[in-house]
Design a protein around this motif. Structure first.
Motif, short mmCIF file in Angstrom:
data_model
loop_
_atom_site.label_atom_id
_atom_site.label_comp_id
_atom_site.label_asym_id
_atom_site.label_seq_id
_atom_site.Cartn_x
_atom_site.Cartn_y
_atom_site.Cartn_z
N LEU A 281 -0.07 0.03 5.06
CA LEU A 281 -0.32 1.20 4.23
C LEU A 281 0.70 1.20 3.09
O LEU A 281 1.72 0.52 3.18
CB LEU A 281 -0.22 2.48 5.05
CG LEU A 281 -1.33 2.69 6.09
CD1 LEU A 281 -0.95 3.84 7.02
CD2 LEU A 281 -2.66 2.98 5.39
N PRO A 282 0.44 1.94 2.01
CA PRO A 282 1.42 1.98 0.92
C PRO A 282 2.78 2.46 1.41
O PRO A 282 2.89 3.28 2.33
CB PRO A 282 0.80 2.98 -0.06
CG PRO A 282 -0.67 2.93 0.23
CD PRO A 282 -0.78 2.71 1.70
N GLU A 283 3.83 1.92 0.79
CA GLU A 283 5.18 2.37 1.12
C GLU A 283 5.35 3.83 0.71
O GLU A 283 4.65 4.32 -0.19
CB GLU A 283 6.22 1.52 0.37
CG GLU A 283 6.28 0.06 0.80
CD GLU A 283 7.12 -0.15 2.05
OE1 GLU A 283 7.26 0.81 2.84
OE2 GLU A 283 7.60 -1.28 2.24
N PRO A 284 6.26 4.56 1.34
CA PRO A 284 6.51 5.95 0.94
C PRO A 284 7.00 6.03 -0.49
O PRO A 284 7.51 5.06 -1.06
CB PRO A 284 7.60 6.39 1.93
CG PRO A 284 7.57 5.41 3.05
CD PRO A 284 7.09 4.12 2.48
N ASP A 285 6.86 7.20 -1.09
CA ASP A 285 7.34 7.42 -2.46
C ASP A 285 8.81 7.03 -2.56
O ASP A 285 9.62 7.33 -1.67
CB ASP A 285 7.17 8.88 -2.85
CG ASP A 285 5.70 9.27 -3.04
OD1 ASP A 285 4.88 8.34 -3.19
OD2 ASP A 285 5.41 10.47 -3.05
N GLY A 286 9.13 6.33 -3.63
CA GLY A 286 10.51 5.95 -3.87
C GLY A 286 10.88 4.58 -3.32
O GLY A 286 11.98 4.09 -3.59
N VAL A 287 9.98 3.96 -2.56
CA VAL A 287 10.23 2.63 -2.00
C VAL A 287 9.40 1.61 -2.77
O VAL A 287 8.19 1.77 -2.90
CB VAL A 287 9.88 2.57 -0.50
CG1 VAL A 287 10.10 1.16 0.04
CG2 VAL A 287 10.70 3.59 0.29
N LYS A 288 10.05 0.59 -3.30
CA LYS A 288 9.32 -0.44 -4.04
C LYS A 288 8.38 -1.18 -3.08
O LYS A 288 8.81 -1.66 -2.03
CB LYS A 288 10.29 -1.42 -4.68
CG LYS A 288 11.11 -0.81 -5.80
CD LYS A 288 12.07 -1.82 -6.41
CE LYS A 288 12.92 -1.18 -7.51
NZ LYS A 288 13.90 -2.15 -8.06
N ASP A 289 7.13 -1.26 -3.47
CA ASP A 289 6.10 -1.82 -2.58
C ASP A 289 5.64 -3.17 -3.11
O ASP A 289 4.94 -3.25 -4.13
CB ASP A 289 4.92 -0.86 -2.47
CG ASP A 289 3.95 -1.25 -1.38
OD1 ASP A 289 4.02 -2.40 -0.90
OD2 ASP A 289 3.13 -0.40 -0.98
N ALA A 290 6.02 -4.25 -2.44
CA ALA A 290 5.65 -5.60 -2.87
C ALA A 290 4.16 -5.85 -2.82
O ALA A 290 3.67 -6.81 -3.42
CB ALA A 290 6.37 -6.63 -1.99
#
Length: 304
Positions: A281-290
């Protein structure tokens, strides 16, 4: 920390560079295979991992990974590869049900679809990759006395050079419908090489053919350098994916195919996570998501 591997970028086999990423994917498939809720099962994946000194100490089950599913590499990233495997399995089998009898795996790596999926008896699977990668795969599968479930045709060729002659010499017929999988490859090619590859697939396919490929849409990959996924991959197994990815601008291959008369659809991996009920799932807000720029594209050349 697990054993790290050499980062040489131009190695023919699986001992370094891009070839080493085939072992990363095989490890992810092994972990996925042993899950109780597995999306795809590859009984050969674990044997590739154990046969390669470069990945000594890598886990093949999630309970062998530090922090288990909370590990950004062997938890979330491996789940991504498991989901991708399932989605492309479904695409390939759906394509042959629709009439394709030639399946081409560009940058096949340690793919074992010829051994683990149920194919029509008159189908052929062409596996194109560097000779060293195919030789390693052949050696491991020979030791296991593994038997393909379809006509399997290894095509040793470097996709940066003339792979078309090697493919057609091996028996591929452009006049017959075909299905093409480009899994985990385009990231590493310069933009012009990707355009050439897509143009060539168009030239080699007749109506009724299909193509699935994976792409990235970020303009600045290095802004994800400190993402949990890429950081864990560097620190735990010594693979710097951003160093291996081509940094140049990417073509919009899905749009290019539309101009050539193909119908296309483009999805995020998270679309399929929701469809199957498991996966990243998408990373939480504020976490860079590769993974946020990853796209899976599906294209069909309509019949008359």
């Amino acid at each position: 920390m697990a054993t790290t591997a050499p980062q040489h970028t131009d190695v023919d086999g699986v001992d370094g560079g891009i070839g080493l990423t085939a072992l990363l994917v095989a490890t992810a498939r092994a972990i996925e295979t042993h899950r109780h809720d597995s999306l795809a099962r590859d009984p050969y994946a674990e044997h590739f991992v154990r046969a390669a000194p470069a990945c000594a100490g890598w886990p093949v089950r999630i309970d062998q990974a530090p922090d288990g599913d909370d590990n950004p590499l062997w938890g979330r990233f491996a789940r991504y590869f498991g989901l991708r495997t399932r989605v492309l399995d479904d695409f390939a089998l759906r394509s042959v049900r629709m009439g394709a009898r030639q399946v081409v795996l560009l940058g096949a790596g340690l793919d074992t679809r010829a051994y683990r999926l149920e194919w029509p008896s008159d189908c052929a699977v062409y596996e194109i990759d560097r000779p060293g990668v195919l030789e390693f795969k052949h050696r491991v599968l020979l030791d296991l006395a593994a038997t393909p479930k379809v006509k399997r045709v290894p095509v040793p060729a470097d996709l940066r050079h003339d792979w078309v002659t090697a493919l057609t010499t091996a028996g591929f017929d452009p006049a017959l419908p075909s299905a093409w999988l480009v899994e985990g490859l385009l990231f590493y090619l310069p933009g012009p090489a990707e355009k050439y590859l897509i143009d060539t697939v168009d030239r080699l396919t007749t109506r009724g053919s299909a193509l699935a490929f994976e792409a990235k849409v970020e303009k600045d990959l290095h802004r994800y350098h400190d993402s949990p996924t890429y950081t864990a991959t560097r620190e735990q197994i010594g693979i710097d994916l951003l160093h291996l990815f081509d940094p140049g601008p990417r073509p919009d291959s899905a749009a290019d195919l539309v101009t050539k008369g193909w119908s296309t659809s483009v999805h995020t991996p998270f679309d399929f996570t929701h469809r199957h009920g498991r996966g990243p799932l998408p990373e939480p807000d504020g976490v860079k998501d590769a993974l946020e720029g990853n796209r899976w594209a599906f294209a069909h050349k309509p019949r008359p």
